[in-house]
Design a protein around this motif. Structure first.
Motif, PDB file in Angstrom:
ATOM      1  N   LEU A 200       0.850  -1.189   0.000  1.00  0.00           N
ATOM      2  CA  LEU A 200       0.000   0.000   0.000  1.00  0.00           C
ATOM      3  C   LEU A 200       0.886   1.239   0.000  1.00  0.00           C
ATOM      4  O   LEU A 200       1.747   1.390   0.866  1.00  0.00           O
ATOM      5  CB  LEU A 200      -0.901   0.021   1.231  1.00  0.00           C
ATOM      6  N   ILE A 201       0.689   2.117  -0.978  1.00  0.00           N
ATOM      7  CA  ILE A 201       1.357   3.415  -0.992  1.00  0.00           C
ATOM      8  C   ILE A 201       0.355   4.424  -0.447  1.00  0.00           C
ATOM      9  O   ILE A 201      -0.610   4.787  -1.119  1.00  0.00           O
ATOM     10  CB  ILE A 201       1.812   3.821  -2.410  1.00  0.00           C
ATOM     11  N   GLU A 202       0.564   4.845   0.780  1.00  0.00           N
ATOM     12  CA  GLU A 202      -0.357   5.755   1.466  1.00  0.00           C
ATOM     13  C   GLU A 202       0.173   7.182   1.366  1.00  0.00           C
ATOM     14  O   GLU A 202       1.110   7.566   2.062  1.00  0.00           O
ATOM     15  CB  GLU A 202      -0.508   5.352   2.933  1.00  0.00           C
ATOM     16  N   ASP A 203      -0.428   7.958   0.496  1.00  0.00           N
ATOM     17  CA  ASP A 203      -0.032   9.346   0.275  1.00  0.00           C
ATOM     18  C   ASP A 203      -0.882  10.225   1.190  1.00  0.00           C
ATOM     19  O   ASP A 203      -2.114  10.217   1.106  1.00  0.00           O
ATOM     20  CB  ASP A 203      -0.256   9.702  -1.199  1.00  0.00           C
ATOM     21  N   ASP A 204      -0.232  11.005   2.060  1.00  0.00           N
ATOM     22  CA  ASP A 204      -0.989  11.704   3.098  1.00  0.00           C
ATOM     23  C   ASP A 204      -0.587  13.179   3.238  1.00  0.00           C
ATOM     24  O   ASP A 204      -0.154  13.610   4.302  1.00  0.00           O
ATOM     25  CB  ASP A 204      -0.804  10.985   4.436  1.00  0.00           C
ATOM     26  N   PRO A 205      -0.757  13.977   2.191  1.00  0.00           N
ATOM     27  CA  PRO A 205      -0.424  15.391   2.329  1.00  0.00           C
ATOM     28  C   PRO A 205      -1.472  16.211   3.075  1.00  0.00           C
ATOM     29  O   PRO A 205      -1.187  17.328   3.507  1.00  0.00           O
ATOM     30  CB  PRO A 205      -0.313  15.865   0.877  1.00  0.00           C
ATOM     31  N   TYR A 206      -2.687  15.647   3.226  1.00  0.00           N
ATOM     32  CA  TYR A 206      -3.793  16.432   3.783  1.00  0.00           C
ATOM     33  C   TYR A 206      -4.277  15.944   5.148  1.00  0.00           C
ATOM     34  O   TYR A 206      -5.217  16.509   5.701  1.00  0.00           O
ATOM     35  CB  TYR A 206      -4.985  16.403   2.805  1.00  0.00           C
ATOM     36  N   GLY A 207      -3.663  14.898   5.689  1.00  0.00           N
ATOM     37  CA  GLY A 207      -4.186  14.270   6.898  1.00  0.00           C
ATOM     38  C   GLY A 207      -4.297  15.192   8.091  1.00  0.00           C
ATOM     39  O   GLY A 207      -5.194  15.035   8.928  1.00  0.00           O
ATOM     40  N   ASP A 208      -3.398  16.173   8.192  1.00  0.00           N
ATOM     41  CA  ASP A 208      -3.442  17.096   9.328  1.00  0.00           C
ATOM     42  C   ASP A 208      -4.488  18.191   9.150  1.00  0.00           C
ATOM     43  O   ASP A 208      -4.705  18.999  10.058  1.00  0.00           O
ATOM     44  CB  ASP A 208      -2.069  17.740   9.538  1.00  0.00           C
ATOM     45  N   LEU A 209      -5.149  18.227   7.992  1.00  0.00           N
ATOM     46  CA  LEU A 209      -6.104  19.297   7.704  1.00  0.00           C
ATOM     47  C   LEU A 209      -7.544  18.891   8.007  1.00  0.00           C
ATOM     48  O   LEU A 209      -8.486  19.357   7.379  1.00  0.00           O
ATOM     49  CB  LEU A 209      -5.982  19.724   6.236  1.00  0.00           C
ATOM     50  N   ASP A 210      -7.716  18.023   8.992  1.00  0.00           N
ATOM     51  CA  ASP A 210      -9.046  17.647   9.478  1.00  0.00           C
ATOM     52  C   ASP A 210      -9.620  18.832  10.253  1.00  0.00           C
ATOM     53  O   ASP A 210      -9.033  19.284  11.241  1.00  0.00           O
ATOM     54  CB  ASP A 210      -8.897  16.417  10.387  1.00  0.00           C
ATOM     55  N   TYR A 211     -10.760  19.335   9.815  1.00  0.00           N
ATOM     56  CA  TYR A 211     -11.317  20.551  10.407  1.00  0.00           C
ATOM     57  C   TYR A 211     -11.630  20.399  11.897  1.00  0.00           C
ATOM     58  O   TYR A 211     -11.599  21.372  12.649  1.00  0.00           O
ATOM     59  CB  TYR A 211     -12.578  20.980   9.657  1.00  0.00           C
TER      60      TYR A 211
END
Length: 400
Positions: A200-211
């Protein structure tokens, strides 16, 4: 002069988004196109202080010198500690490789894993930049069925899972759809990967942007032995630093290091030193990330309100819980690419959805990016777009 280009160059294509962004240079254009972080979220004071600190320190010659391919050791250790604390999993700095933006990580992974006609599993739709990167190595894509909650793990049968080189996915606030994969689907996907030996290639550039600041467990925490995790500082610091990182087992990191040495020797030392100065001081992210979340949440809600106010009932869209994008679906007889030309004439630009599909392109979808657009321009731009769509629908109705 006749250049004898390689097959790789002959099949390469320009990024649709990059081409569209040229239009946004016009001062009066309202752009919902680029997936760019908001400049008013850049920590300018901290960046200035960090630059001065590095330039005035005894480490200045290290910052200006060649460095190790793996990356600046203190920054790698900071990342390992940060991820360990955030996700309650033990991570070593030896499992971290610093890359020149996570886009470079995609290229290195393609080089490391893809031979011609190898099966690569992707979401439907998926990130255009990943397709661009992997296309160089001529894979055979297998598009995994998705719905409004993201990819459907049950649609990956054992034969496909066991024969594929890897599955590429963005579980958190996916580009382009803004969807977040639910916990149960993450668990099912992790179990399927473990059962079939699927990487699995898990790309996570937005994970910290949970409102709401409620992060879901990463795939690499559920099945670490099968997962390569990609992180980025572009969305939480600034993309101009061009800093990302790869988390994987030491053996795979070693292979990527060899490939990176042939690519650029190492990620620029100066930007790594600057980033470390910012990140390691005063628990910086604990107060900076909430500011970004608040700004993006406000603009997202404003765009959702504008969509609800102006769009015809035949148009639908998702309700993101975080990230930077809203995915819009038009009536099936409305072509978003054709719509774009008319929208540009009215000084509004977006990204047509068909460019994000590996196969079976849908041309009645579009991606709206909202984080760089002030509220008054969001309202104006959505109204213009809605009026164009209504006009197109009226013309289609007259033909019937």
């Amino acid at each position: 002069m006749h250049w004898k280009y390689s097959r790789r160059v002959q099949i390469s294509k320009s990024s649709t988004i990059r081409e569209i962004l040229k239009v946004t240079e016009q001062a009066d254009m309202i752009s919902f196109a680029g997936g760019l972080p908001a400049p008013d979220a850049f920590p300018l004071a901290e960046i200035q202080t960090a630059i001065n600190t590095v330039l005035e320190s005894n480490d200045i010659y290290g910052a200006l010198q060649y460095g190790p391919t793996e990356g600046y050791a203190p920054l790698r250790q900071w990342i390992a500690n940060y991820l360990s604390n955030r996700d309650q999993i033990s991570i070593s700095a030896d499992e971290i490789l610093i890359v020149t933006g996570s886009q470079q990580a995609l290229d290195l992974i393609g080089k490391a894993l893809i031979d011609v006609n190898d099966k690569v599993l992707v979401e439907t739709p998926t990130y255009l930049g990943a397709l661009q990167s992997f296309n160089q190595y001529c894979p055979e894509y297998v598009a995994i069925a998705s719905d409004n909650e993201g990819l459907i793990p049950e649609s990956i049968n054992d034969e496909v899972a066991s024969s594929a080189k890897f599955l590429y996915c963005i579980p958190n606030f996916q580009n382009p759809t803004g969807r977040r994969l639910p916990v149960q689907r993450r668990q099912t996907l992790a179990a399927k990967a473990k059962q079939n030996g699927l990487v699995l290639i898990e790309d996570d550039p937005y994970g910290d942007l949970d409102y709401q600041g409620q992060r879901l467990p990463g795939l690499y925490t559920l099945v670490p032995e099968n997962t390569v995790y990609l992180g980025s500082f572009s969305k939480i610091l600034t993309p101009g630093l061009r800093l990302g990182y790869v988390l994987a087992n030491k053996q795979f990191i070693g292979k990527l290091v060899q490939l990176k040495q042939a690519s650029d020797l190492h990620t620029p030392s100066l930007t790594q030193y600057i980033a470390y100065q910012i990140l390691s001081k005063n628990n910086f992210l604990s107060y900076h990330i909430p500011k970004i979340r608040q700004l993006y949440s406000t603009r997202c809600q404003y765009m959702l309100q504008s969509l609800a106010q102006f769009m015809p009932k035949e148009v639908s869209w998702n309700q993101p819980e975080g990230g930077m994008f809203i995915w819009v679906e038009l009536p099936e007889n409305i072509n978003a690419t054709e719509l774009l030309s008319e929208a540009i004439n009215h000084k509004v630009v977006f990204v047509p959805g068909e460019t994000f599909f590996a196969y079976t392109e849908k041309n009645n979808c579009l991606r709206l990016a909202f984080v760089t657009v002030p509220e008054e321009k969001i309202n104006k731009g959505i109204k213009i777009l809605a009026d164009i769509i209504k006009h197109r629908m009226h013309l289609q109705q007259e033909k019937l």
